[in-house]
Write an enzyme that holds these catalytic residues in place. Structure first.
Site, PDB file in Angstrom:
ATOM      1  CB  CYS A  26      -0.908  -0.027   1.234  1.00 13.97           C
ATOM      2  SG  CYS A  26      -1.860   1.487   1.436  1.00 13.97           S
ATOM      3  CB  CYS A  48      -0.440   2.392   4.201  1.00  6.32           C
ATOM      4  SG  CYS A  48      -2.002   1.828   3.556  1.00  6.32           S
ATOM      5  CG  ASP A  49       3.296   0.950   4.345  1.00  8.94           C
ATOM      6  OD1 ASP A  49       2.918   1.402   5.428  1.00  8.94           O
ATOM      7  OD2 ASP A  49       3.000  -0.192   3.944  1.00  8.94           O
TER       8      ASP A  49
END
Ligand code: FAD
Length: 425
Positions: free
Chosen positions: A253, A256-257
Site C-alpha cells: 500500500c 499507507c507506507d
C-alpha cells in the site's frame, strides 16, 4: 515521551511481561496508524498516573511480527493486559478512549479482571466487511429499518480507504480521496442506524441453522441473513524473502507506507492500473521508481500508462520478475530475472511496492458456501449464494469487473434481496 514506558520486543517479552511482578499492559503499535497516534498520548498520561501499580510496555508490531502472530495480535493498536504471566481482561483495539483504557487498568489492578463474558448480538442483517459493498448494503438495509450490524476485521473503508484518490466514481464532481469517500459511506450507514463493530476478527462461522452465526474474540452474533462483503487482498509477491521483509521494505500500500521513503529508490511490481497509478503517486516522495513488469507492455488503461511515460522519475524493466528480496533488517536490494533470457541481475533498492493482483478473502467460508476455482464466491444476479440466507457482494464475488461502482451496486442488490428474504417475499 515518558521515560518509564518500556520498549520491549520478541526476545525480551518473557522477562518484561510474563515474569513481571506488577500487572502489565502491552501496547502493540505501528507506523502510519491514525488510531495509534490518537492513543499514544493517552498511554503516556496513564503511565504517569499508574506507574507504581502497573508496568507499561510498548511493542513495535512491524518489527515483532512473529510475536504478534503468536499472540494473535492482528491489528494496531492492540492492548493486552497481563497478571502473573497470564493474559487477563478483554483486549482493546481500534480508537481506544481514555475512559475505556482507565476502566481496564483499574479492573486489572483491582485483581477482579478476568476474561469478560461473551457478548451476544441478535440482529436482522449481519454484514461481514465494511468496504464499499458492505457499507452500501448497510445503508439500504438500515434505511429499510432492519437492524444491521457490520463487522470488519480492520477499520471500515476497505481497499478504497487505502487508495489515494478516486477519479471515476460517478457523482463526486472531480477527484476525491478514497478515505473521505468511505468516511461518508460509513457515516451515512450509521446515520440510518447501522451498528459498526470494527477491529473484530471473525474466528468461526456457521451458516447451517435458520439463524446464521459468527463469533469474534468476545462476541457471538446471530442474524436472520448474512451478507459476505469481505473483499479481496493483494496477492503476495512470490519471491524468496517476501515474508521476511514484509513491512520492512516489502509493501502492498503506497498510500499507507510511501511517505517512509523520502528521496529513496523503490521498485513497483506489476503492470496494471494499480501498479502504474501507485508508481506515479510514489514519485511525490521518492527519488526514483522502477517498475518491474513480467510482460513487455502494461495492462493498465491508456491514461494511466501516459502518466507513467511522461514522468521523468519512473523507468520500467520489461519482461522481468523479482526472484529474491535481499537485505538485513530492512530491504537493501532485489534479484531480478529476465523471464525471456533467464538472466539475473542484483539491483539496489530501498523498498518494493507490490501490485500483482488480488485474492478473495474467503478462507473462513471455504467449506460452507460454493466458491469458484480461485476462491471467489459464486452468486446469482440477486447476490444469493447456494445457502439460503447467505448473500455475497463486491470483490469477494465471482464476477468480471471489480470497481467501487460495481461493489456498491452489488451491495444495493444484496440488501434488497435480503429485505425480501427476511419478509418472506
Ligand atoms: C490500489 C487500488 C486502487 C483502486 N482504485 C480504484 C479506483 O480508482 N476506482 C474504482 O472504482 N476502484 C478502484 N479499486 C478497486 C476498488 O477499491 C474495489 O473494487 C472495491 O474497494 C471493492 O469493495 P469491497 O467492499 O467489495 O471490498 P473491500 O474494499 O476489499 O472491503 C472489504 C472489507 O472487508 C473486511 N474484511 C476482510 N476480511 C474480513 C473478515 N474475515 N471479517 C471481517 N471483515 C473482513 C476488510 O477489512 C475490508 O474493510 C482500486 C483497488 C486498489 C487495490
Amino acid at each position: 515521551m515518558s521515560e518509564n514506558i518500556l520498549y520491549s520486543n520478541s526476545n525480551d517479552f518473557e522477562n518484561d511481561v510474563l515474569k513481571s511482578h506488577l500487572p502489565v499492559v502491552v501496547y502493540f503499535y505501528s507506523d502510519d496508524c491514525p488510531p495509534c497516534s490518537a492513543f499514544a498520548p493517552i498511554f503516556e498520561r496513564s503511565q504517569e498516573k499508574y506507574s507504581d501499580q502497573m508496568k507499561f510496555v510498548k511493542i513495535y508490531r512491524q518489527q515483532n511480527r512473529q510475536l504478534a502472530e503468536s499472540l494473535n495480535v492482528k491489528s494496531s493498536p492492540t492492548l493486552l493486559f497481563y497478571r502473573d504471566g497470564k493474559e487477563v481482561c478483554s483486549r482493546l483495539n481500534g480508537y481506544i478512549s481514555n475512559p475505556e483504557f482507565k476502566k481496564s487498568i483499574e479492573r486489572v489492578i483491582g485483581g477482579f479482571c478476568v476474561r469478560a463474558d461473551r457478548k451476544k448480538v441478535h440482529c436482522d442483517v449481519l454484514i461481514l466487511g465494511g468496504g464499499a459493498a458492505g457499507l452500501s448494503a448497510a445503508i439500504y438495509t438500515s434505511r429499510a429499518k432492519l437492524y444491521t450490524v457490520v463487522v470488519d476485521e480492520g477499520l471500515t473503508g476497505g481497499q478504497v480507504a487505502s487508495t489515494f484518490h478516486v477519479a471515476n466514481y460517478p457523482g463526486t464532481n472531480g477527484v476525491v480521496r478514497g478515505i473521505d469517500l468511505m468516511e461518508n459511506m460509513r457515516k451515512q450507514a450509521e446515520d440510518f442506524g447501522t451498528t459498526i463493530d470494527d477491529m473484530m476478527e471473525i474466528s468461526q462461522a456457521d451458516f447451517e441453522g435458520e439463524d446464521k452465526f459468527i463469533s469474534t474474540e468476545d462476541t457471538d452474533y446471530y442474524a436472520k441473513a448474512i451478507i459476505i462483503a469481505t473483499g479481496a487482498t493483494p496477492r503476495k509477491l512470490p519471491a524468496e524473502g517476501e515474508r521476511e521483509f514484509r513491512g520492512r521494505g516489502v509493501h502492498y500500500c503506497a498510500t499507507c507506507d510511501g511517505a517512509m521513503y523520502q528521496d529513496a529508490n523503490v521498485l513497483v511490481i506489476g503492470g496494471g492500473n494499480s501498479a502504474t497509478e501507485e508508481a506515479v503517486f510514489l514519485t511525490r516522495y521518492v527519488k526514483h521508481v522502477t517498475i518491474v513488469h513480467h510482460l513487455d507492455h502494461f495492462q493498465a488503461t491508456k491514461g494511466a500508462q501516459e502518466e507513467v511515460f511522461k514522468n521523468p522519475n519512473i523507468s520500467v524493466m520489461w519482461d522481468c520478475q523479482v526472484k529474491k528480496v535481499i537485505g538485513e533488517n530492512f530491504v537493501k536490494g532485489a534479484i531480478i530475472e529476465n523471464v525471456k533470457t533467464k538472466e539475473t541481475t542484483e539491483i539496489e533498492t530501498d523498498a518494493l511496492f507490490v501490485y500483482i493482483g488480488m485474492e478473495p478473502k474467503t478462507e473462513l467460508f471455504k467449506d460452507k458456501i460454493e466458491l469458484n476455482e480461485y476462491g471467489y464466491i459464486i452468486t446469482d444476479e440477486d447476490m444469493k449464494t447456494n445457502v439460503p440466507g447467505v448473500f455475497a457482494a463486491g470483490d469477494v464475488r465471482d464476477k468480471n469487473v471489480r470497481q467501487i461502482a460495481t461493489a456498491t451496486g452489488d451491495g444495493v442488490i444484496a440488501s434488497i434481496t435480503v429485505e425480501k428474504f427476511i419478509s418472506g417475499r
